[in-house]
Structure formats: C-alpha cells, structure tokens
Design a protein around this motif. Structure first.
Motif, mmCIF file in Angstrom:
data_model
loop_
_atom_site.group_PDB
_atom_site.id
_atom_site.type_symbol
_atom_site.label_atom_id
_atom_site.label_comp_id
_atom_site.label_asym_id
_atom_site.label_seq_id
_atom_site.Cartn_x
_atom_site.Cartn_y
_atom_site.Cartn_z
ATOM 1 N N LEU A 86 1.060 -1.254 0.129
ATOM 2 C CA LEU A 86 0.094 0.101 0.187
ATOM 3 C C LEU A 86 0.902 1.294 -0.114
ATOM 4 O O LEU A 86 1.642 1.409 0.866
ATOM 5 C CB LEU A 86 -0.980 -0.113 1.360
ATOM 6 C CG LEU A 86 -1.850 1.193 1.353
ATOM 7 C CD1 LEU A 86 -2.814 0.976 0.154
ATOM 8 C CD2 LEU A 86 -2.557 0.920 2.582
ATOM 9 N N GLU A 87 0.722 2.024 -0.968
ATOM 10 C CA GLU A 87 1.347 3.454 -1.165
ATOM 11 C C GLU A 87 0.619 4.768 -1.048
ATOM 12 O O GLU A 87 -0.374 4.399 -1.759
ATOM 13 C CB GLU A 87 2.428 3.447 -2.312
ATOM 14 C CG GLU A 87 3.073 4.641 -2.388
ATOM 15 C CD GLU A 87 4.189 4.587 -3.659
ATOM 16 O OE1 GLU A 87 3.711 4.752 -4.662
ATOM 17 O OE2 GLU A 87 5.355 3.866 -3.401
ATOM 18 N N LEU A 88 0.808 5.560 -0.387
ATOM 19 C CA LEU A 88 0.187 6.842 -0.354
ATOM 20 C C LEU A 88 0.352 7.670 -1.776
ATOM 21 O O LEU A 88 1.755 7.696 -2.051
ATOM 22 C CB LEU A 88 0.553 7.616 0.741
ATOM 23 C CG LEU A 88 0.087 9.074 0.638
ATOM 24 C CD1 LEU A 88 -1.233 9.232 1.236
ATOM 25 C CD2 LEU A 88 0.892 10.116 1.759
ATOM 26 N N ARG A 89 -0.570 7.828 -2.557
ATOM 27 C CA ARG A 89 -0.530 8.428 -3.839
ATOM 28 C C ARG A 89 -0.567 10.179 -3.715
ATOM 29 O O ARG A 89 0.274 10.560 -4.784
ATOM 30 C CB ARG A 89 -1.409 8.018 -4.746
ATOM 31 C CG ARG A 89 -1.195 6.688 -5.046
ATOM 32 C CD ARG A 89 0.143 6.284 -5.627
ATOM 33 N NE ARG A 89 0.422 6.739 -6.747
ATOM 34 C CZ ARG A 89 1.695 6.828 -7.447
ATOM 35 N NH1 ARG A 89 2.706 6.261 -6.647
ATOM 36 N NH2 ARG A 89 1.947 7.624 -8.246
ATOM 37 N N LEU A 90 -1.064 10.721 -2.857
ATOM 38 C CA LEU A 90 -0.995 11.914 -2.822
ATOM 39 C C LEU A 90 -0.585 12.639 -1.562
ATOM 40 O O LEU A 90 -1.014 12.367 -0.339
ATOM 41 C CB LEU A 90 -2.494 12.695 -2.765
ATOM 42 C CG LEU A 90 -2.513 14.022 -2.899
ATOM 43 C CD1 LEU A 90 -2.131 14.673 -3.982
ATOM 44 C CD2 LEU A 90 -4.044 14.490 -2.680
ATOM 45 N N LEU A 91 0.578 13.279 -1.830
ATOM 46 C CA LEU A 91 1.519 13.888 -0.729
ATOM 47 C C LEU A 91 0.965 15.255 -0.311
ATOM 48 O O LEU A 91 0.860 15.660 0.495
ATOM 49 C CB LEU A 91 3.048 13.780 -1.141
ATOM 50 C CG LEU A 91 3.754 14.699 -0.215
ATOM 51 C CD1 LEU A 91 3.819 13.694 1.274
ATOM 52 C CD2 LEU A 91 5.261 14.512 -0.683
ATOM 53 N N ALA A 92 0.874 16.037 -1.474
ATOM 54 C CA ALA A 92 0.445 17.406 -1.611
ATOM 55 C C ALA A 92 -0.314 17.884 -2.622
ATOM 56 O O ALA A 92 -0.053 17.242 -3.952
ATOM 57 C CB ALA A 92 1.639 18.371 -1.234
ATOM 58 N N ASP A 93 -0.951 18.783 -2.687
ATOM 59 C CA ASP A 93 -1.660 19.659 -3.883
ATOM 60 C C ASP A 93 -0.678 20.168 -4.872
ATOM 61 O O ASP A 93 -0.691 20.133 -5.939
ATOM 62 C CB ASP A 93 -2.578 20.593 -3.278
ATOM 63 C CG ASP A 93 -3.737 20.169 -2.599
ATOM 64 O OD1 ASP A 93 -4.579 19.137 -3.219
ATOM 65 O OD2 ASP A 93 -3.996 20.304 -1.347
ATOM 66 N N VAL A 94 0.390 20.724 -4.153
ATOM 67 C CA VAL A 94 1.392 21.682 -4.764
ATOM 68 C C VAL A 94 2.894 21.289 -4.248
ATOM 69 O O VAL A 94 2.816 21.277 -3.285
ATOM 70 C CB VAL A 94 1.168 23.193 -4.669
ATOM 71 C CG1 VAL A 94 2.334 23.945 -5.336
ATOM 72 C CG2 VAL A 94 -0.134 23.461 -4.987
ATOM 73 N N GLY A 95 3.611 21.088 -5.220
ATOM 74 C CA GLY A 95 4.942 20.619 -5.071
ATOM 75 C C GLY A 95 5.823 22.012 -5.556
ATOM 76 O O GLY A 95 5.712 22.134 -6.602
ATOM 77 N N ILE A 96 6.720 22.165 -4.480
ATOM 78 C CA ILE A 96 7.507 23.080 -4.929
ATOM 79 C C ILE A 96 9.034 22.724 -4.997
ATOM 80 O O ILE A 96 9.693 22.041 -4.469
ATOM 81 C CB ILE A 96 7.969 24.369 -3.483
ATOM 82 C CG1 ILE A 96 6.450 24.893 -3.312
ATOM 83 C CG2 ILE A 96 8.859 25.296 -3.924
ATOM 84 C CD1 ILE A 96 6.439 25.515 -1.908
ATOM 85 N N VAL A 97 9.416 22.892 -6.703
ATOM 86 C CA VAL A 97 10.602 22.280 -7.013
ATOM 87 C C VAL A 97 11.565 23.382 -7.481
ATOM 88 O O VAL A 97 11.450 24.519 -7.819
ATOM 89 C CB VAL A 97 10.438 21.202 -8.281
ATOM 90 C CG1 VAL A 97 9.402 20.023 -7.677
ATOM 91 C CG2 VAL A 97 9.889 21.814 -9.235
ATOM 92 N N GLY A 98 12.834 22.892 -7.707
ATOM 93 C CA GLY A 98 13.991 23.569 -8.082
ATOM 94 C C GLY A 98 15.401 23.247 -7.687
ATOM 95 O O GLY A 98 15.256 22.132 -7.116
ATOM 96 N N LEU A 99 16.353 23.853 -8.101
ATOM 97 C CA LEU A 99 17.846 23.579 -7.630
ATOM 98 C C LEU A 99 17.958 23.829 -6.077
ATOM 99 O O LEU A 99 17.217 24.623 -5.630
ATOM 100 C CB LEU A 99 18.756 24.216 -8.623
ATOM 101 C CG LEU A 99 18.847 23.912 -10.161
ATOM 102 C CD1 LEU A 99 19.884 24.892 -10.567
ATOM 103 C CD2 LEU A 99 19.273 22.365 -10.187
ATOM 104 N N PRO A 100 18.815 23.334 -5.496
ATOM 105 C CA PRO A 100 19.146 23.592 -4.197
ATOM 106 C C PRO A 100 19.417 25.172 -4.060
ATOM 107 O O PRO A 100 19.856 25.853 -4.990
ATOM 108 C CB PRO A 100 20.687 23.023 -3.889
ATOM 109 C CG PRO A 100 20.575 21.714 -4.987
ATOM 110 C CD PRO A 100 19.856 22.249 -5.988
ATOM 111 N N ASN A 101 19.074 25.772 -3.033
ATOM 112 C CA ASN A 101 19.354 27.210 -2.850
ATOM 113 C C ASN A 101 18.621 28.005 -3.777
ATOM 114 O O ASN A 101 18.854 29.230 -3.665
ATOM 115 C CB ASN A 101 20.740 27.449 -2.469
ATOM 116 C CG ASN A 101 21.527 27.136 -1.434
ATOM 117 O OD1 ASN A 101 21.586 25.892 -1.298
ATOM 118 N ND2 ASN A 101 21.676 27.871 -0.412
ATOM 119 N N ALA A 102 17.351 27.630 -4.434
ATOM 120 C CA ALA A 102 16.549 28.588 -4.916
ATOM 121 C C ALA A 102 15.578 29.503 -4.101
ATOM 122 O O ALA A 102 15.163 30.433 -4.708
ATOM 123 C CB ALA A 102 15.831 27.821 -6.028
ATOM 124 N N GLY A 103 15.334 28.895 -2.930
ATOM 125 C CA GLY A 103 14.483 29.785 -2.165
ATOM 126 C C GLY A 103 13.059 28.751 -1.834
ATOM 127 O O GLY A 103 12.274 29.442 -1.292
#
Length: 174
Positions: A1-18
């Motif tokens: 069993l695996e949780l499929r929804l972690l969040a509505d919005v994922g914030i992505v980017g390179l390290p130290n982008a803010g």
C-alpha cells in the motif's frame, strides 16, 4: 500500500533557489534554511489558507540536480515525492550572475521527464525568486519574457520580503 497524494502543490527547483523560504512565508511550516545546498533532505509540508473556505497542502521538495533521475543527490527519493502532487511551482533563483535560470528550468524539467515522462507535463507555475536583490532586477524582464514566450505562467517574487507572493498563492489555489 502506497500513499499516492502527498500534497496539492510541489515546490521544485535547484538547491538554494528559495523553496524552503517560500513555504515558510506562505504556511506555518518552518523548514531549515541555510546558505548552503541540501538543507532540505525530505519534503516539508505546509497548509496554505487562502481564505476561510480555501486551503491546500504544499510540499517543499528537496533540491534536484542534474542526474537526479539516475539517483544522484538522492534523486529517486526526491522525484518519487514529486509524483504525488497535482501542480508544480518551479522556483528559480534569478539573482546569481553565474547561473542561467533558463538552463536551470530546462535541467529540472529534463530530470522530471527522464524519471517519468508525465511528470514534466504536470501543470507548472514559475516563480522567479529573489527579486529583492539588485542583480535579479536587471535580469527579470528578459528571463520573464523568454519563459512567457514558452507558454509558462511566470510570477516575480521575493520569498524573503513577500513581494509577489499573494499573486502566486492565488494561482496555486486554482
């Protein structure tokens, strides 16, 4: 069993982008922030309350690097978390003269696509961060124009001062 929804919005980017600074500004989450890469080692979740009836969950994803799809920088773990979101907010640091934010954007999207093709096709918003710094102000018009020409929804923000955050959060809620 695996949780499929972690969040509505994922914030992505390179390290130290803010990314961590942004989630701290828009929610009650208090992730570790520091002036060195990889301070975020697992997703930080926060609840954003737009108004009395509207709220959503955001996840500050650990920074991705080139080669993440091959496991570099704990890439598989990070990319696996991104699979469980419906919208991505791509944070780009536009204040560094030695970085090309457009190349950074392409790198992250390439890593998403190489991990799972459909990840790069998730709806995205682009947050051009650190506009409170003079270096960013000179680069902002050109970078914004190039991303908008590619069909991206672009927001100029400062995760530190809060400038432009209200508009970005409003777009996240849609």
């Amino acid at each position: 069993l695996e949780l499929r929804l972690l969040a509505d919005v994922g914030i992505v980017g390179l390290p130290n982008a803010g990314k961590s600074t942004l989630i701290a500004k828009i929610s009650a989450a208090r992730p570790k922030t520091a002036p060195y890469p990889f301070t975020t080692l697992s997703p930080n979740l926060g609840v954003v309350r737009l108004d009395a009836e509207t709220s959503f969950i955001v996840a500050d994803m650990p920074g991705l690097i080139e080669g993440a799809h091959k496991g570099e920088g704990l890439g598989h773990d990070f990319l696996h978390h991104i699979e469980r979101t419906r919208l991505l907010v791509h944070v780009l640091d536009i204040s560094l003269a030695d970085r090309d934010p457009l190349a950074d954007f392409a790198t992250i999207n390439k890593e998403l696509s190489l991990h799972k093709d459909w990840l790069a096709k998730l709806p995205q918003l682009v947050a051009l961060n650190k506009i409170d710094l003079p270096e960013a102000q000179t680069r902002l018009p050109e970078i914004r124009n190039q991303l908008e020409t590619q069909g991206q929804k672009v927001f100029a923000i400062s995760a530190v001062t809060g400038e432009g955050i209200k508009q970005l959060v409003g777009a996240m809620a849609i």
